[in-house]
Design a protein around this motif. Structure first.
Motif, short mmCIF file in Angstrom:
data_model
loop_
_atom_site.label_atom_id
_atom_site.label_comp_id
_atom_site.label_asym_id
_atom_site.label_seq_id
_atom_site.Cartn_x
_atom_site.Cartn_y
_atom_site.Cartn_z
N SER A 147 -22.16 -2.46 -3.02
CA SER A 147 -23.19 -3.36 -2.39
C SER A 147 -24.29 -2.04 -1.49
O SER A 147 -23.49 -1.37 -0.83
N LYS A 148 -25.29 -2.27 -1.73
CA LYS A 148 -26.26 -1.54 -1.15
C LYS A 148 -27.11 -2.41 0.05
O LYS A 148 -27.77 -3.45 -0.59
N THR A 149 -27.17 -1.85 1.01
CA THR A 149 -27.89 -2.91 2.27
C THR A 149 -29.11 -1.69 2.60
O THR A 149 -28.77 -0.44 2.80
#
Length: 104
Positions: free
Chosen positions: A93-95
């Protein structure tokens, strides 16, 4: 009665001979001191060399242990024993990185 009188030349020769004897004895003692110092330094060098060799052997053994632990030949068995599954295509997951003005 006989009176013995030393001439000044005889006294100077006696001082010269005494000075030579003192110089020879002093040089002999200095040479003994230097020999002992050199022997001590050589012994210290040999001791340091042996210590260095032992440290190198121990370093090689530690590296061998580290490489055997991290080589990865037992990873799948370790994962299966813990009930874990190796994911062939993981999704991360990329934030987005948010920087506030108060940080500066």
């Amino acid at each position: 009665m006989t009176v013995i009188e030393f001439r000044s030349r005889d006294i100077k020769i006696n001082y010269f001979i005494t000075g030579l004897i003192v110089s020879v004895v002093g040089c002999a003692l200095w040479n003994i001191f230097l020999y002992n110092s050199v022997t001590t330094v050589r012994h210290n060098i040999d001791t340091a060399a042996n210590t260095l060799e032992q440290a190198q052997v121990q370093n090689a053994e530690l590296k061998n242990s580290l490489y055997s632990i991290t080589d990865g030949t037992g990873q799948e068995a370790f994962l299966q024993s813990r009930g874990l599954v190796l994911d062939k295509s993981p999704q991360y997951s990329k934030t987005p990185l948010v920087v506030s003005r108060d940080a500066f």
